[in-house]
Design a protein around this motif. Sequence first.
Motif, PDB file in Angstrom:
ATOM      1  N   LEU A   1       2.255  12.901  -0.232  1.00  0.00           N
ATOM      2  CA  LEU A   1       1.033  12.460  -0.435  1.00  0.00           C
ATOM      3  C   LEU A   1       0.709  12.688  -2.497  1.00  0.00           C
ATOM      4  CD1 LEU A   1      -1.958  11.374   1.649  1.00  0.00           C
ATOM      5  CD2 LEU A   1       0.259  10.822   1.651  1.00  0.00           C
ATOM      6  N   PRO A   2       0.737  11.389  -3.331  1.00  0.00           N
ATOM      7  CA  PRO A   2       0.509  12.428  -4.170  1.00  0.00           C
ATOM      8  C   PRO A   2      -1.012  13.288  -4.289  1.00  0.00           C
ATOM      9  CG  PRO A   2      -0.455  10.042  -4.078  1.00  0.00           C
ATOM     10  CD  PRO A   2       0.103  10.390  -2.667  1.00  0.00           C
ATOM     11  N   THR A   3      -1.104  13.829  -5.596  1.00  0.00           N
ATOM     12  CA  THR A   3      -1.911  15.508  -5.938  1.00  0.00           C
ATOM     13  C   THR A   3      -2.987  15.341  -6.645  1.00  0.00           C
ATOM     14  OG1 THR A   3      -0.937  16.800  -7.242  1.00  0.00           O
ATOM     15  CG2 THR A   3      -1.138  16.916  -5.270  1.00  0.00           C
ATOM     16  N   GLN A   4      -3.029  13.500  -7.081  1.00  0.00           N
ATOM     17  CA  GLN A   4      -4.380  12.538  -8.247  1.00  0.00           C
ATOM     18  C   GLN A   4      -4.614  12.222  -7.828  1.00  0.00           C
ATOM     19  OE1 GLN A   4      -3.314  13.836 -11.696  1.00  0.00           O
ATOM     20  NE2 GLN A   4      -1.585  14.210 -12.283  1.00  0.00           N
TER      21      GLN A   4
ATOM     22  N   ASP B   1       1.394  -1.565   0.301  1.00  0.00           N
ATOM     23  CA  ASP B   1       0.265  -0.094  -0.241  1.00  0.00           C
ATOM     24  C   ASP B   1       0.594   1.237   0.346  1.00  0.00           C
ATOM     25  OD1 ASP B   1      -1.678   2.470   0.675  1.00  0.00           O
ATOM     26  OD2 ASP B   1      -2.705   1.316   1.920  1.00  0.00           O
ATOM     27  N   LYS B   2       1.216   1.968  -1.186  1.00  0.00           N
ATOM     28  CA  LYS B   2       1.757   3.457  -1.078  1.00  0.00           C
ATOM     29  C   LYS B   2       1.584   4.584   0.089  1.00  0.00           C
ATOM     30  CE  LYS B   2       4.202   5.674  -4.993  1.00  0.00           C
ATOM     31  NZ  LYS B   2       4.551   5.849  -6.097  1.00  0.00           N
ATOM     32  N   LEU B   3       0.478   4.459  -0.597  1.00  0.00           N
ATOM     33  CA  LEU B   3      -0.561   6.069   0.008  1.00  0.00           C
ATOM     34  C   LEU B   3       0.231   5.339   2.063  1.00  0.00           C
ATOM     35  CD1 LEU B   3      -2.037   7.775  -0.275  1.00  0.00           C
ATOM     36  CD2 LEU B   3      -4.572   6.994   0.452  1.00  0.00           C
ATOM     37  N   SER B   4      -0.338   4.417   2.681  1.00  0.00           N
ATOM     38  CA  SER B   4       0.359   4.026   3.968  1.00  0.00           C
ATOM     39  C   SER B   4       1.413   4.255   3.925  1.00  0.00           C
ATOM     40  CB  SER B   4      -0.220   2.977   4.366  1.00  0.00           C
ATOM     41  OG  SER B   4      -1.664   2.837   4.350  1.00  0.00           O
ATOM     42  N   PHE B   5       1.925   4.207   3.090  1.00  0.00           N
ATOM     43  CA  PHE B   5       4.492   3.596   3.520  1.00  0.00           C
ATOM     44  C   PHE B   5       4.190   5.420   3.608  1.00  0.00           C
ATOM     45  CE2 PHE B   5       8.075   4.719   1.222  1.00  0.00           C
ATOM     46  CZ  PHE B   5       9.073   4.125   2.005  1.00  0.00           C
TER      47      PHE B   5
END
Length: 120
Positions: free
Chosen positions: A117-120, A105-109
């Motif tokens: 955090l990514p903007t899109q 899970d990239k977002l959790s990482f």
Amino acid sequence: MKSAKQIVEEWLVHFNRGDADALADLYHQDAVNHQVANLPIQGKQAIRELFAYEFSTAEMICEPVQMFESGEWVIMEWKDPLGLLGSGFFHIQDGKIRLQRGYWDKLSFLRMHGMPLPTQ
């Protein structure tokens, strides 16, 4: 010659030391590392550069939970000290990693490491 599992166990040692050069030595010249949260990386040098960059941005530790070997393939379920879970698939040919694919899970990482955090 080392078994596929022994090569992945060696990969773990180098990964947990943050040693991009030693990790790269475990890959075929034209290997592919595809962490599915990112675009695939092809070639031993590009894989070395990826690890060097990642080790410079976050302290990463990979603790194996389960590891299974079937011929040229090793499947590893892992966790890290912060609670992130993932799995990795390694295809070993001629004593080198030909393909590595990882699921996590990239977002959790990014959140765990205080990274943007990514903007899109």
